[in-house]
Scaffold this active site. Structure first.
Site, PDB file in Angstrom:
ATOM      1  N   LYS A   1     -47.182-113.473  24.728  1.00 59.75           N
ATOM      2  CA  LYS A   1     -46.686-113.704  26.084  1.00 59.75           C
ATOM      3  C   LYS A   1     -47.381-112.823  27.111  1.00 59.75           C
ATOM      4  O   LYS A   1     -47.443-113.156  28.290  1.00 59.75           O
ATOM      5  CB  LYS A   1     -45.173-113.513  26.129  1.00 59.75           C
ATOM      6  CG  LYS A   1     -44.452-114.580  25.320  1.00 59.75           C
ATOM      7  CD  LYS A   1     -42.964-114.582  25.508  1.00 59.75           C
ATOM      8  CE  LYS A   1     -42.321-115.752  24.781  1.00 59.75           C
ATOM      9  NZ  LYS A   1     -42.417-115.646  23.303  1.00 59.75           N
TER      10      LYS A   1
HETATM   11  C1  LIG Z   1     -42.324-116.722  22.478  1.00 56.98           C
HETATM   12  C2  LIG Z   1     -42.913-116.653  21.121  1.00 56.98           C
HETATM   13  C3  LIG Z   1     -43.237-117.801  20.378  1.00 56.98           C
HETATM   14  C4  LIG Z   1     -42.953-119.211  20.879  1.00 56.98           C
HETATM   15  O1  LIG Z   1     -43.629-119.504  22.046  1.00 56.98           O
HETATM   16  P1  LIG Z   1     -43.490-120.938  22.760  1.00 56.98           P
HETATM   17  O2  LIG Z   1     -43.509-120.687  24.220  1.00 56.98           O
HETATM   18  O3  LIG Z   1     -42.214-121.499  22.277  1.00 56.98           O
HETATM   19  O4  LIG Z   1     -44.647-121.743  22.338  1.00 56.98           O
HETATM   20  C5  LIG Z   1     -43.842-117.651  19.140  1.00 56.98           C
HETATM   21  N1  LIG Z   1     -44.078-116.423  18.621  1.00 56.98           N
HETATM   22  C6  LIG Z   1     -43.771-115.295  19.297  1.00 56.98           C
HETATM   23  C7  LIG Z   1     -44.049-113.984  18.665  1.00 56.98           C
HETATM   24  C8  LIG Z   1     -43.191-115.359  20.567  1.00 56.98           C
HETATM   25  O5  LIG Z   1     -42.882-114.221  21.230  1.00 56.98           O
END
Ligand SMILES: *Cc1c(COP(=O)(O)O)cnc(C)c1O
Length: 465
Positions: free
Chosen positions: A112
């Protein structure tokens, strides 16, 4: 570039307004009026660029005239400066045709950061230019909150309040938020669940007077700029591994469909992606949809990959818009059905068309743990549970054509989920050096009851003006 809503009745906006607005006024999500397409030559010319330079070329068509080229370049230099690997998103080979891309070298150890580190300075720039300030309020079950805080800390035009359910996020996750000492950062531990936190945030946004009073805003996953920033690493991997002269598959552990939709955008821009694999845990609404053509909401069950414990995939609406040939009325009708009955389906021919590109694969917690062990034994990679799901899904459903490659996205550093990793592999992953003293740093947060008025008081109290 102009942007239209997937539901068709919100105003058409330019890039800056789309970024600051987030959700469209008609409840839809903004997408570019048309997809910019790069020629084979333009893709080939990106070989050998730094991550910042490549990001510039990918984002420029989406930004259009909203920023000067110099503003965009400076912003990207600042955005990627806080990653602790010179490649920003290094690739690691894990099989004859299989790679993983490490997306966890940002300040909070999850993918993120790639979007948030761009969104933070972008917000600041657009707000300052407009002479505006905002108050960002969001709820987190773990990763999003810390990424948002790191992106917004110390920014003049932003105050940020992040709600987390008290005693229900991991200690690493909590400390990544509460040890940030910036005056514009406020952590609120709510006596309740993550759903309570989300409902509280919604209730603040649902109060027009309060919304106006504090200049309420959000940085949630439906913001177009987050998708745009995530397109960059698909391009980065593709160009490094031989695109446009080599076919690519990507495998993505996803719940909200945000990350994988960025892969779809990269394909629309001309990157030769012919397989996108959705990796799911038991909350497998997306994998079930790909199997059956029906999107059906179930109750959320907690898993060892908590960042995918989701049953509403907000960003899927953007794909639906494309699948329906950009017919906003069809999207509205599907979303209405979903809201009323918790389900919608797509016609057979559209379902088949989707299967030409997308596949899904689901793992139980037991399968995820066993995979983490096997991945460590066979490749030496200590994978976090989300990453392990992506790797296995890629092995099962990724492309296997002559000459093509599959890239699995490693979405979190193993040290972010140390208990699950240790339980599965016997190895406790240490925090990276820059976070080694995380457990000694002082924490700063306030507690709040699960109550809208009380929360409003906490926000008013915390504001710097
Ligand atoms: C947020 C997150 C995801 C999922 O991301 P999406 O926006 O649903 O594609 C997967 N793995 C980790 C470690 C995350 O923090």
């Amino acid at each position: 570039m102009r942007y239209v809503s997937t539901r068709g009745t919100a105003p058409v906006l330019g890039f800056d307004d789309v970024v600051l607005t987030g959700l469209a006024a008609d409840g839809g999500l903004y997408v570019p009026e048309e997809w910019p397409v790069l020629s084979e030559r333009e893709w080939r010319d990106m070989r050998g660029l730094s991550h910042e330079e490549l990001a510039f070329r990918i984002m420029l068509p989406f930004v259009g005239a909203a920023l000067t080229e110099e503003e965009l370049a400076d912003l990207l230099d600042a955005a990627y400066a806080r990653f602790d690997h010179p490649a920003v998103a290094p690739l690691r080979q894990i099989g004859p045709h299989d790679w993983m891309m490490e997306l966890f070298h940002g300040p909070t150890l999850a993918f993120k950061d790639h979007a948030m580190q761009v969104l933070g300075p972008l917000f600041e720039l657009l707000l300052t230019r407009a002479g505006r300030r905002v108050t960002i309020v969001g709820a987190t079950s773990g990763d999003t909150g810390s990424a948002a805080i790191e992106a917004c800390r110390d920014r003049e035009a932003i105050d940020i309040f992040i709600l987390h359910p008290k005693d229900r996020v991991s200690e690493v996750q909590r400390r990544q938020m509460t040890t940030v000492q910036s005056a514009n950062v406020h952590n609120i531990a709510v006596n309740g669940t993550f759903d309570d936190c989300q409902a509280l945030v919604k209730s603040l946004f649902g109060d027009p007077d309060f919304r106006e009073e504090v200049g309420l805003s959000a940085v949630n996953s439906i913001n177009w700029a987050r998708i745009m920033a995530q397109v960059v690493y698909y391009a980065w991997a593709g160009v490094a591994l031989g695109a446009p002269d080599r076919g690519l598959g990507f495998s993505v552990p996803t719940g909200n469909f945000g990350n994988i939709f960025a892969g779809y955008v990269a394909r629309q821009m001309g990157l030769p992606i012919d397989r996108l694999v959705v990796g799911s845990n038991q909350n497998d609404i997306l994998s079930r949809f790909l199997e059956t053509g029906t999107m059906r909401q179930e109750t959320v069950v907690p898993t060892i990959s908590p960042s995918m414990d989701i049953q509403v995939s907000s960003n899927f609406e953007r794909l639906l818009f494309e699948v329906y040939g950009r017919d906003a009325a069809e999207v509205r009708s599907a979303m209405d059905r979903f809201r009323q009955s918790g389900a919608f389906d797509v016609p057979d021919d559209l379902h088949q068309e989707l299967l030409g590109l997308f596949r899904g694969h689901r793992l139980t917690d037991e399968e995820t743990s066993a995979s983490m062990r096997r991945i460590l034994e066979t490749t030496g990679v200590l994978a976090d549970p989300h990453t392990a799901i992506g790797i296995v899904a890629g092995q099962v459903a990724g492309r296997r054509d002559e000459g093509g490659v599959t890239v699995s996205l490693a979405t979190a550093h193993p040290a972010k989920f140390p208990d699950a990793v240790e339980q599965a592999t016997g190895v406790r992953p240490p925090l990276p050096a820059r976070l080694a003293d995380l457990f000694q740093r002082p924490e700063r947060m306030v507690e709040a009851p699960n109550d809208t008025r009380a929360l409003q008081a906490v926000v008013r109290e915390g504001l710097r003006r």
